[in-house]
Design an enzyme around this catalytic site. Structure first.
Site, PDB file in Angstrom:
ATOM      1  N   GLY A  47     -24.658 -18.459  -0.195  1.00 18.01           N
ATOM      2  CA  GLY A  47     -24.168 -19.423  -1.188  1.00 18.01           C
ATOM      3  C   GLY A  47     -23.820 -18.647  -2.445  1.00 18.01           C
ATOM      4  O   GLY A  47     -24.651 -17.874  -2.953  1.00 18.01           O
ATOM      5  N   ALA A  48     -22.591 -18.838  -2.928  1.00 19.76           N
ATOM      6  CA  ALA A  48     -22.087 -17.985  -4.007  1.00 19.76           C
ATOM      7  C   ALA A  48     -23.010 -17.887  -5.237  1.00 19.76           C
ATOM      8  O   ALA A  48     -23.356 -16.784  -5.663  1.00 19.76           O
ATOM      9  CB  ALA A  48     -20.689 -18.462  -4.401  1.00 19.76           C
ATOM     10  N   ASP A 242     -16.221 -20.115  -3.336  1.00 18.91           N
ATOM     11  CA  ASP A 242     -16.730 -18.745  -3.517  1.00 18.91           C
ATOM     12  C   ASP A 242     -15.921 -17.953  -4.532  1.00 18.91           C
ATOM     13  O   ASP A 242     -16.433 -17.068  -5.201  1.00 18.91           O
ATOM     14  CB  ASP A 242     -16.756 -18.008  -2.180  1.00 18.91           C
ATOM     15  CG  ASP A 242     -17.983 -18.409  -1.401  1.00 18.91           C
ATOM     16  OD1 ASP A 242     -17.986 -19.535  -0.880  1.00 18.91           O
ATOM     17  OD2 ASP A 242     -18.948 -17.631  -1.361  1.00 18.91           O
ATOM     18  N   ASN A 252     -13.190 -20.721   0.143  1.00 16.61           N
ATOM     19  CA  ASN A 252     -14.491 -21.295   0.524  1.00 16.61           C
ATOM     20  C   ASN A 252     -14.669 -21.072   2.023  1.00 16.61           C
ATOM     21  O   ASN A 252     -13.788 -20.521   2.698  1.00 16.61           O
ATOM     22  CB  ASN A 252     -14.549 -22.784   0.149  1.00 16.61           C
ATOM     23  CG  ASN A 252     -15.969 -23.331   0.274  1.00 16.61           C
ATOM     24  OD1 ASN A 252     -16.894 -22.795  -0.332  1.00 16.61           O
ATOM     25  ND2 ASN A 252     -16.163 -24.365   1.055  1.00 16.61           N
TER      26      ASN A 252
HETATM   27  O1  MRU Z   1     -21.305 -17.654   3.896  1.00 20.37           O
HETATM   28  P1  MRU Z   1     -22.023 -18.542   2.923  1.00 20.37           P
HETATM   29  O2  MRU Z   1     -23.059 -19.404   3.558  1.00 20.37           O
HETATM   30  O3  MRU Z   1     -22.542 -17.760   1.737  1.00 20.37           O
HETATM   31  O4  MRU Z   1     -20.886 -19.489   2.371  1.00 20.37           O
HETATM   32  C1  MRU Z   1     -21.202 -20.460   1.444  1.00 20.37           C
HETATM   33  C2  MRU Z   1     -20.051 -21.283   1.047  1.00 20.37           C
HETATM   34  O5  MRU Z   1     -18.947 -21.109   1.511  1.00 20.37           O
HETATM   35  C3  MRU Z   1     -20.281 -22.284  -0.028  1.00 20.37           C
HETATM   36  O6  MRU Z   1     -19.455 -23.387   0.147  1.00 20.37           O
HETATM   37  C4  MRU Z   1     -19.966 -21.616  -1.372  1.00 20.37           C
HETATM   38  O7  MRU Z   1     -20.677 -20.428  -1.512  1.00 20.37           O
HETATM   39  C5  MRU Z   1     -20.267 -22.503  -2.498  1.00 20.37           C
HETATM   40  S1  MRU Z   1     -22.017 -22.653  -2.636  1.00 20.37           S
HETATM   41  C6  MRU Z   1     -22.497 -23.509  -3.871  1.00 20.37           C
END
Ligand code: MRU
Length: 351
Positions: A47-48, A242, A252
């Site tokens: 999650g970013a 992201d 995203n």
């Molecule tokens: O690969 P991840 O699980 O890190 O991807 C997460 C996402 O794509 C979320 O939608 C993004 O980070 C926003 S989180 C608040």
């Protein structure tokens, strides 16, 4: 209650291992900056915004109990950490933003006239910056939820994607924060979580958070979204981001673009919820965003069991880019960006 995602105490960063949720709540203890970077790369945390916070604490661990005989040695050590941290994952800009902030603080500490010794000056500086990054993340989620829920009608039915909840931040989440808060306010009556192939953040994490927050909800596979939009009342699709280019094109989780196309066809508002730290104004548009390619095993295996034949070709871009024209609004902690274009983005970011 969602357990704390990361917790710093001297000598270690406790990380809630998201690879084991929902089956087990287990804490991974990272004792070095290299271990924090590996935890990010291996998806123990993800999650970013959370990646950005964890990256900041990687520097704290990297400068703990580290003595230097000169400023140059201290600066070289910083660049050693930065190289490792920045190689963890390429798409979430929050990770790089944390590194940039840390670089500024480390340089200030190195060249400061403060009488404290060099080692303590740097450690104190990176620790207070990491705490600030964490606090800003928490505060921004509360503010985004305030703005986001204003856009929703009473009893809205929502589709969401990937995991953007408390698990993806240090606060209440981005898109999922809006949904959970919306439920508390009577603005949301039901939420669909897409499973989010191939890594299944929806199946493992999002529906778990919705359940824990008592939000009426259902899990669906990603390929059910268009059918559900056509056959049921859906009021909005809400996702996170992201990295967002200066024109609003949004990277995203892979599959977000497809969802945006379906929402557009069915005339359903498509909202992106992201803190301003997600904007990368150095990029003209989404074609400049680097897309992470992850291991093909995440596609061919589920929990270590191979589901595809051996000897095949596999693709695994982990993110995609939704063009600004498909996004109804971007909700930030500073306000709502709509229509999504460079001038509106600049006006909100410069508030
Ligand atoms: O690969 P991840 O699980 O890190 O991807 C997460 C996402 O794509 C979320 O939608 C993004 O980070 C926003 S989180 C608040």
């Amino acid at each position: 209650m969602i357990p704390p995602r990361i917790k710093y105490k001297k000598g270690e960063l406790d990380i809630l291992d998201q690879r084991l949720i929902p089956w087990k709540v287990s804490i991974l203890k990272a004792k070095t900056y290299q271990e924090v970077s590996k935890a990010i790369k291996d998806m123990a945390l993800r999650g970013a915004p959370l990646i950005g916070c964890a990256a900041a604490y990687a520097y704290v661990l990297g400068f703990e109990n580290k003595k230097f005989s000169s400023s140059t040695q201290a600066l070289n050590h910083f660049y050693k950490i930065k190289k490792v941290v920045n190689s963890a994952r390429p798409t979430a800009v929050a990770l790089f933003a944390s590194s940039e902030r840390m670089e500024k603080k480390v340089k200030e500490a190195i060249y400061s006239k403060d009488s404290l010794n060099l080692k303590d000056r740097i450690y104190n500086a990176v620790l207070s910056e990491a705490k600030l990054i964490e606090k800003e993340d928490i505060d921004s989620t509360i503010s985004m939820a305030k703005f986001g829920t204003k856009l929703l009608r009473k009893n809205s039915r929502i589709i969401t994607y990937c995991n953007t909840g408390a698990l993806a931040t240090m606060g209440i989440g981005t898109a999922l924060g809006v949904i959970v808060k919306g439920y508390e306010l009577g603005k949301v009556s039901f939420a669909y979580a897409c499973e989010t192939r191939p890594y299944l953040q929806g199946t493992r994490l999002t529906i778990w958070e919705l359940q824990k927050n008592h939000v009426p909800s259902a899990l669906m596979t990603d390929n059910m979204a268009a059918h559900i939009m056509k056959t049921e009342k859906i009021d909005a699709v809400i996702i996170g981001a992201d990295r967002i280019a200066s024109n609003g094109d949004t990277a995203n989780k892979i599959g977000s673009y497809e969802l945006a196309i379906s929402a557009y066809y069915h005339k359903i508002p498509f909202y992106v919820v992201a803190p301003i730290a997600t904007f990368d104004l150095s990029l003209k548009n989404g074609s400049e965003i680097k897309i992470e390619e992850r291991s093909e095993k995440e596609v061919t295996e589920i929990r270590g069991i191979r589901i595809a034949p051996k000897g095949i070709n596999v693709r695994h871009p982990a993110f995609d880019v939704t063009p600004n024209s498909l996004i109804t609004a971007i909700i930030t902690e500073k306000g709502i960006i709509s229509p999504v274009n460079s001038s509106k983005i600049n006006s909100i970011l410069n508030l």
